[in-house]
Design an enzyme around this catalytic site. Structure first.
Site, PDB file in Angstrom:
ATOM      1  CE  LYS A 115       3.815  -0.705   8.402  1.00  0.00           C
ATOM      2  NZ  LYS A 115       3.150  -1.624   8.266  1.00  0.00           N
ATOM      3  CD  GLU A 141      -1.658  -0.364   3.928  1.00  0.00           C
ATOM      4  OE1 GLU A 141      -1.901  -1.281   4.780  1.00  0.00           O
ATOM      5  OE2 GLU A 141      -0.150  -0.188   4.118  1.00  0.00           O
TER       6      GLU A 141
END
Length: 311
Positions: free
Chosen positions: A173, A180
């Site tokens: 993550k 991102e």
């Protein structure tokens, strides 16, 4: 964690923007969820102790509270309340090194531990969450009915992965969020150039036209188009962008492993710069964070002051 077929019972700690929606999505799938939050208006029980007492052994509890001290505190308290054979999941944005510590604390009481990176923001209730789990195979497999309830519809391996041992879920993550950062920065910079060109008259329409058939189409692009529909010049948003930690950790890991990471590093430093100087690119990044995660943004305009926050 009483089960009947594929139906499970789960305790959920933390019912904020994501935790509350996750509780609802899991319930919609037919599972029993007992939630605890410090806010009594959304909590099903009055304390962690009451939450543990409400669940049937062997229990499973999912923690969705801010990373760091808050998560470590909940884990420490649960270690004293739970019994051997129970299982704790940290679904927040903890650093993977905290997972090793949390697993050790719980293991001393015979309690299992799984870390799970969760992506989906405020949209996950309806479209599902991307899940990256870390931990022992037996522990992870016990939670598959919950993972299946949370992930998007479609093939499991397109929305869920058992990434490895303890810490692997949050490590995955962390890298996801670093990527991102880079993607949002690229969209923001492209938006600023279009807006300042003096040649492109329909900036919103141009970016919307990229939504299908182009190699830069993505959900993030769709969200930026949505933000521009509501505020074509992003005049209501200040170009101030926070970072929640994962981008910094990604760059630190890149340095540790000698992995060149110029795009993600530049995106992280651009966030630092946004706190010193307003820019259209960072307005777009701020708008994207609000669109996918419901993150607070600073409002712009004559009525806004240093403490004004637009949510």
């Amino acid at each position: 964690m009483a089960t009947e077929g594929n139906v499970m019972e789960l305790g959920l700690v933390g019912l904020g923007r994501m935790g509350g929606n996750m509780r609802e999505r899991i319930r919609r799938a037919g599972h029993t969820v007992v939630g605890y939050d410090r806010n009594p208006e959304v909590s099903d029980v009055g304390s962690l102790k009451e939450l543990v007492e409400r669940l049937s052994a062997p229990r499973a509890l999912w923690v969705m509270v801010p990373a760091g001290e808050a998560t470590r505190g909940v884990v420490d308290e649960l270690a004293e309340l739970l019994d051997e054979g129970d299982l704790v999941v940290d679904g927040g944005n903890s650093r993977y090194t905290d997972d090793l510590r949390n697993a050790e604390v719980l293991d001393a009481h015979g309690v299992g531990y799984v870390d799970c990176g969760v992506s989906g923001g405020i949209w996950g209730l309806d479209v599902g969450y991307g899940l990256m789990a870390g931990g022992e195979t037996a522990h992870v497999e016990r939670l598959l009915p919950i993972f299946d309830a949370l992930r998007p519809e479609g093939p499991r391996d397109e929305g869920y992965v058992h990434a490895g041992g303890v810490g692997a879920g949050h490590y995955a993550k962390m890298v996801h969020n670093g990527i991102e950062y880079g993607l949002m920065q690229a969209y923001g910079e492209g938006y600023e150039l279009l807006a300042k060109s003096g040649i492109v008259e329909d900036v919103h329409g141009t970016m919307k036209a990229w939504s299908r058939g182009t190699v830069v189409r993505s959900w993030l692009l769709d969200l930026l188009v949505r933000a521009l529909e509501n505020d074509p010049t992003l005049a209501e948003i200040e170009g101030f962008v926070e970072d929640s930690g994962e981008g910094r950790w990604t760059v630190e890991e890149a340095i540790k492993h000698s992995v060149p990471m110029p795009a993600i590093s530049a995106a992280l430093f651009a966030r630092f710069e946004s706190r010193q100087d307003d820019s259209p690119a960072m307005k777009a990044v701020a708008a994207l964070r609000k669109q996918f995660g419901g993150h607070a943004v600073k409002s712009a305009g004559p009525t806004s002051g240093p403490g004004d926050v637009r949510t």
